[in-house]
Design a protein around this motif. Structure first.
Motif, PDB file in Angstrom:
ATOM      1  N   TYR A 231       0.878  -1.178   0.000  1.00 42.05           N
ATOM      2  CA  TYR A 231       0.000   0.000   0.000  1.00 42.05           C
ATOM      3  C   TYR A 231       0.913   1.226   0.000  1.00 42.05           C
ATOM      4  O   TYR A 231       1.479   1.569   1.049  1.00 42.05           O
ATOM      5  CB  TYR A 231      -0.873   0.023   1.251  1.00 42.05           C
ATOM      6  CG  TYR A 231      -1.733  -1.212   1.453  1.00 42.05           C
ATOM      7  CD1 TYR A 231      -3.004  -1.306   0.891  1.00 42.05           C
ATOM      8  CD2 TYR A 231      -1.278  -2.290   2.221  1.00 42.05           C
ATOM      9  CE1 TYR A 231      -3.802  -2.434   1.091  1.00 42.05           C
ATOM     10  CE2 TYR A 231      -2.066  -3.417   2.424  1.00 42.05           C
ATOM     11  CZ  TYR A 231      -3.324  -3.482   1.858  1.00 42.05           C
ATOM     12  OH  TYR A 231      -4.100  -4.603   2.052  1.00 42.05           O
ATOM     13  N   LEU A 247      -7.822  -1.370   0.506  1.00 47.55           N
ATOM     14  CA  LEU A 247      -8.511  -2.632   0.203  1.00 47.55           C
ATOM     15  C   LEU A 247      -9.934  -2.469   0.731  1.00 47.55           C
ATOM     16  O   LEU A 247     -10.131  -2.163   1.916  1.00 47.55           O
ATOM     17  CB  LEU A 247      -7.793  -3.786   0.920  1.00 47.55           C
ATOM     18  CG  LEU A 247      -8.389  -5.177   0.800  1.00 47.55           C
ATOM     19  CD1 LEU A 247      -8.363  -5.674  -0.644  1.00 47.55           C
ATOM     20  CD2 LEU A 247      -7.610  -6.155   1.679  1.00 47.55           C
ATOM     21  N   HIS A 250     -14.598  -6.172   3.230  1.00 45.67           N
ATOM     22  CA  HIS A 250     -14.909  -7.542   2.814  1.00 45.67           C
ATOM     23  C   HIS A 250     -14.793  -8.479   4.007  1.00 45.67           C
ATOM     24  O   HIS A 250     -14.266  -8.110   5.056  1.00 45.67           O
ATOM     25  CB  HIS A 250     -13.911  -8.000   1.734  1.00 45.67           C
ATOM     26  CG  HIS A 250     -12.510  -8.114   2.264  1.00 45.67           C
ATOM     27  ND1 HIS A 250     -11.694  -7.020   2.478  1.00 45.67           N
ATOM     28  CD2 HIS A 250     -11.788  -9.192   2.668  1.00 45.67           C
ATOM     29  CE1 HIS A 250     -10.541  -7.420   2.975  1.00 45.67           C
ATOM     30  NE2 HIS A 250     -10.565  -8.736   3.113  1.00 45.67           N
ATOM     31  N   ASP A 252     -13.222 -12.510   4.726  1.00 45.49           N
ATOM     32  CA  ASP A 252     -12.372 -13.499   4.066  1.00 45.49           C
ATOM     33  C   ASP A 252     -13.195 -14.757   3.819  1.00 45.49           C
ATOM     34  O   ASP A 252     -14.217 -14.991   4.458  1.00 45.49           O
ATOM     35  CB  ASP A 252     -11.124 -13.779   4.894  1.00 45.49           C
ATOM     36  CG  ASP A 252     -10.169 -12.577   4.873  1.00 45.49           C
ATOM     37  OD1 ASP A 252     -10.430 -11.621   4.112  1.00 45.49           O
ATOM     38  OD2 ASP A 252      -9.182 -12.592   5.624  1.00 45.49           O
ATOM     39  N   LEU A 259      -2.358 -12.947   9.271  1.00 45.85           N
ATOM     40  CA  LEU A 259      -1.858 -11.727   8.616  1.00 45.85           C
ATOM     41  C   LEU A 259      -0.654 -11.172   9.352  1.00 45.85           C
ATOM     42  O   LEU A 259      -0.737 -10.876  10.547  1.00 45.85           O
ATOM     43  CB  LEU A 259      -2.964 -10.664   8.607  1.00 45.85           C
ATOM     44  CG  LEU A 259      -2.517  -9.299   8.070  1.00 45.85           C
ATOM     45  CD1 LEU A 259      -2.541  -9.277   6.540  1.00 45.85           C
ATOM     46  CD2 LEU A 259      -3.390  -8.173   8.605  1.00 45.85           C
ATOM     47  N   LEU A 267      -5.029  -1.589   8.732  1.00 50.03           N
ATOM     48  CA  LEU A 267      -6.118  -2.569   8.856  1.00 50.03           C
ATOM     49  C   LEU A 267      -7.190  -2.062   9.824  1.00 50.03           C
ATOM     50  O   LEU A 267      -6.886  -1.673  10.954  1.00 50.03           O
ATOM     51  CB  LEU A 267      -5.547  -3.899   9.372  1.00 50.03           C
ATOM     52  CG  LEU A 267      -6.566  -4.990   9.699  1.00 50.03           C
ATOM     53  CD1 LEU A 267      -7.308  -5.460   8.448  1.00 50.03           C
ATOM     54  CD2 LEU A 267      -5.872  -6.177  10.376  1.00 50.03           C
ATOM     55  N   HIS A 307     -13.701  -6.388   7.390  1.00 49.06           N
ATOM     56  CA  HIS A 307     -12.504  -5.560   7.599  1.00 49.06           C
ATOM     57  C   HIS A 307     -12.118  -4.883   6.287  1.00 49.06           C
ATOM     58  O   HIS A 307     -12.653  -5.230   5.222  1.00 49.06           O
ATOM     59  CB  HIS A 307     -11.353  -6.392   8.170  1.00 49.06           C
ATOM     60  CG  HIS A 307     -11.014  -7.606   7.366  1.00 49.06           C
ATOM     61  ND1 HIS A 307     -11.817  -8.738   7.336  1.00 49.06           N
ATOM     62  CD2 HIS A 307      -9.980  -7.889   6.532  1.00 49.06           C
ATOM     63  CE1 HIS A 307     -11.285  -9.648   6.551  1.00 49.06           C
ATOM     64  NE2 HIS A 307     -10.164  -9.154   6.026  1.00 49.06           N
ATOM     65  N   VAL A 309      -8.789  -1.985   4.496  1.00 47.03           N
ATOM     66  CA  VAL A 309      -7.528  -1.268   4.748  1.00 47.03           C
ATOM     67  C   VAL A 309      -7.690   0.159   4.247  1.00 47.03           C
ATOM     68  O   VAL A 309      -8.134   0.391   3.120  1.00 47.03           O
ATOM     69  CB  VAL A 309      -6.329  -1.950   4.033  1.00 47.03           C
ATOM     70  CG1 VAL A 309      -5.063  -1.108   4.158  1.00 47.03           C
ATOM     71  CG2 VAL A 309      -6.096  -3.351   4.605  1.00 47.03           C
ATOM     72  N   ARG A 317       3.113   0.949   3.284  1.00 41.63           N
ATOM     73  CA  ARG A 317       2.719  -0.137   4.190  1.00 41.63           C
ATOM     74  C   ARG A 317       2.784  -1.466   3.429  1.00 41.63           C
ATOM     75  O   ARG A 317       2.381  -1.531   2.270  1.00 41.63           O
ATOM     76  CB  ARG A 317       1.292   0.095   4.704  1.00 41.63           C
ATOM     77  CG  ARG A 317       0.740  -1.044   5.546  1.00 41.63           C
ATOM     78  CD  ARG A 317      -0.622  -0.706   6.160  1.00 41.63           C
ATOM     79  NE  ARG A 317      -1.018  -1.723   7.108  1.00 41.63           N
ATOM     80  CZ  ARG A 317      -1.753  -2.800   6.798  1.00 41.63           C
ATOM     81  NH1 ARG A 317      -2.174  -2.981   5.560  1.00 41.63           N
ATOM     82  NH2 ARG A 317      -2.060  -3.680   7.731  1.00 41.63           N
ATOM     83  N   SER A 319       1.924  -5.744   3.830  1.00 40.69           N
ATOM     84  CA  SER A 319       1.337  -6.811   4.641  1.00 40.69           C
ATOM     85  C   SER A 319       1.494  -8.132   3.893  1.00 40.69           C
ATOM     86  O   SER A 319       1.752  -8.143   2.676  1.00 40.69           O
ATOM     87  CB  SER A 319      -0.136  -6.528   4.949  1.00 40.69           C
ATOM     88  OG  SER A 319      -0.931  -6.730   3.796  1.00 40.69           O
ATOM     89  N   PRO A 321      -0.753 -11.537   3.943  1.00 41.69           N
ATOM     90  CA  PRO A 321      -1.801 -12.445   4.420  1.00 41.69           C
ATOM     91  C   PRO A 321      -1.607 -13.875   3.887  1.00 41.69           C
ATOM     92  O   PRO A 321      -1.196 -14.070   2.745  1.00 41.69           O
ATOM     93  CB  PRO A 321      -3.091 -11.840   3.853  1.00 41.69           C
ATOM     94  CG  PRO A 321      -2.673 -11.026   2.679  1.00 41.69           C
ATOM     95  CD  PRO A 321      -1.221 -10.662   2.841  1.00 41.69           C
ATOM     96  N   PHE A 323      -3.985 -17.267   3.571  1.00 40.18           N
ATOM     97  CA  PHE A 323      -5.403 -17.652   3.645  1.00 40.18           C
ATOM     98  C   PHE A 323      -5.494 -19.175   3.680  1.00 40.18           C
ATOM     99  O   PHE A 323      -5.079 -19.835   2.719  1.00 40.18           O
ATOM    100  CB  PHE A 323      -6.163 -17.137   2.412  1.00 40.18           C
ATOM    101  CG  PHE A 323      -6.028 -15.657   2.202  1.00 40.18           C
ATOM    102  CD1 PHE A 323      -6.796 -14.756   2.918  1.00 40.18           C
ATOM    103  CD2 PHE A 323      -5.109 -15.152   1.282  1.00 40.18           C
ATOM    104  CE1 PHE A 323      -6.671 -13.379   2.723  1.00 40.18           C
ATOM    105  CE2 PHE A 323      -4.976 -13.785   1.076  1.00 40.18           C
ATOM    106  CZ  PHE A 323      -5.761 -12.906   1.800  1.00 40.18           C
TER     107      PHE A 323
END
Ligand SMILES: O=C(O)CCC(=O)C(=O)O
Ligand SMILES: [Fe+2]
Length: 368
Positions: A231, A247, A250, A252, A259, A267, A307, A309, A317, A319, A321, A323
């Motif tokens: 980001y 982001l 949404h 997951d 994460l 977040l 959640h 972003v 930034r 991150s 994740p 899944f």
């Protein structure tokens, strides 16, 4: 989505709330969400759970299970510490992510899949939430492969044919120019996430009064996607669109997400009062959240929480994740310990893959 959580905007909705459109397995839904600026979460909202007991005896594992279940039922989001993932593996992957996103787009674009949606996607090329801005992020993602899994990589000849057939046949070679050991380093962290997720789902089985190994067979060739996400910071530039998301909002899709995030805030989690709260990075922790499929299997006992972003800071930034999901072809119904005569199953058995396909097939906006 829990039917009780579905609220349509009405004339009587308080003015400081606005309607947020979301995609679910069963179509579009809306929630009334506070417009108040996000504050940091409290430890009641997103608790920090010490997982040391996960490596201990049954009694210690049961104690951890009760904490995990409590957080998963109340908020669906929690931090984990003492999770067993060596920091060097994570920081090495973060370093490669920084090097990768600094490459020119012409170079990053070479890591694009010809057959799937995995690989590199540039700034503003995706829009997770159809009612919000395009996502101000870049990302590189890949899917599970038995060759990345310590449980299988030394004897790939024994991988069942139906598992091999299901894997996207990407021709993508992930060896960006000038970044030695990119793939190996990312996979170093990925393997650790895979091991942690398999341990955590055993803890969740215990917490749900199921045999501890209940999910083992269902996660032998799991859905286990991974992404590096970037980001970009705004530097000294003015923020043109105060509503712009890194982001969009949404939930997951699968069992749970692990994460890792760097020290820059971004977040935000929707709390039980329908307010956005930041879940800032806490050194040494990962953030865990429950996905829609696990919520469904638990008859909505565990929560898949909304959640998003928002990255309006000056600095970049990053991150990462991970899944985690069940084997792609497992048709699963509500778990036996999550139903009784007063709580019949709310859902028919389904595979996670077919539900995800249904959700992804939803158009850009609900048809009226
Ligand atoms: O980047 C983040 O902090 C969150 C990422 C996320 O929610 C996702 O990729 O599903
Ligand atoms: Fe997410």
């Amino acid at each position: 989505m829990a039917p009780s959580a579905i609220m349509t905007k009405s004339a009587s909705a308080p003015s400081e709330f606005k309607s947020l459109l979301l995609r679910t397995y069963d179509g579009f839904t809306t929630r009334n969400v506070s417009t108040a600026p996000a504050r940091d979460c409290t430890t009641d909202e997103v608790p920090i759970i010490d997982l040391s007991g996960m490596f201990g005896d049954l009694n210690a594992r049961k104690k951890v299970a009760s904490k995990v279940l409590n957080a998963a039922k109340t908020n669906g989001f929690f931090y984990i510490k003492n999770h067993g993932i060596p920091q060097e593996a994570t920081l090495a992957a973060h370093q490669k992510a920084k090097e990768f996103f600094k490459l020119p787009v012409s170079e990053k674009g070479k890591l694009t899949s010809d057959v799937s949606s995995y690989g590199y996607h540039g700034l503003y090329t995706r829009q997770v939430n159809p009612s919000q801005s395009k996502d101000r992020k870049e990302n590189f993602s890949f899917h599970y492969d038995p060759g990345f899994d310590p449980a299988h990589k030394s004897h790939l000849a024994t991988v069942p044919q139906h598992v091999k057939d299901h894997l996207p046949k990407d021709s993508m070679i992930w060896a960006p120019n000038g970044i030695p050991e990119f793939k190996e380093t990312i996979l170093g962290h990925y393997e650790q996430c895979l091991a942690t997720a398999r341990r955590l789902i055993r803890i969740i089985a215990l917490g749900l009064d199921l045999p501890e190994d209940y999910f083992d067979r269902l996660t032998s060739y799991p859905g286990a996607d991974f992404a590096l996400v970037f980001y970009p910071g705004h530097g000294e530039d003015k923020i043109e669109d105060p509503e712009e998301v890194g982001l969009g909002a949404h939930t997951d899709l699968q069992i749970l997400t692990l994460l890792w995030q760097d020290e820059n805030k971004g977040l935000q989690v929707l709390n039980n009062n329908h307010e956005w709260v930041f879940a800032p990075s806490i050194p040494g922790t990962l953030v865990v959240n429950i996905g829609d499929f696990l919520m469904r299997l638990t008859n909505n006992q565990l929560k898949s929480t909304v959640h998003r972003v928002i990255q309006h800071g000056k600095t970049d930034r990053y991150s990462m994740p991970f899944f985690f999901g069940f084997n792609f072809d497992e048709k699963l119904g509500v778990l036996p310990t999550c139903v009784d005569e007063n709580n019949p199953p709310k859902y028919e058995p389904a595979t996670c893959g077919e539900l995800i396909a249904k959700r992804l097939a939803l158009g850009a906006k609900p048809s009226s």
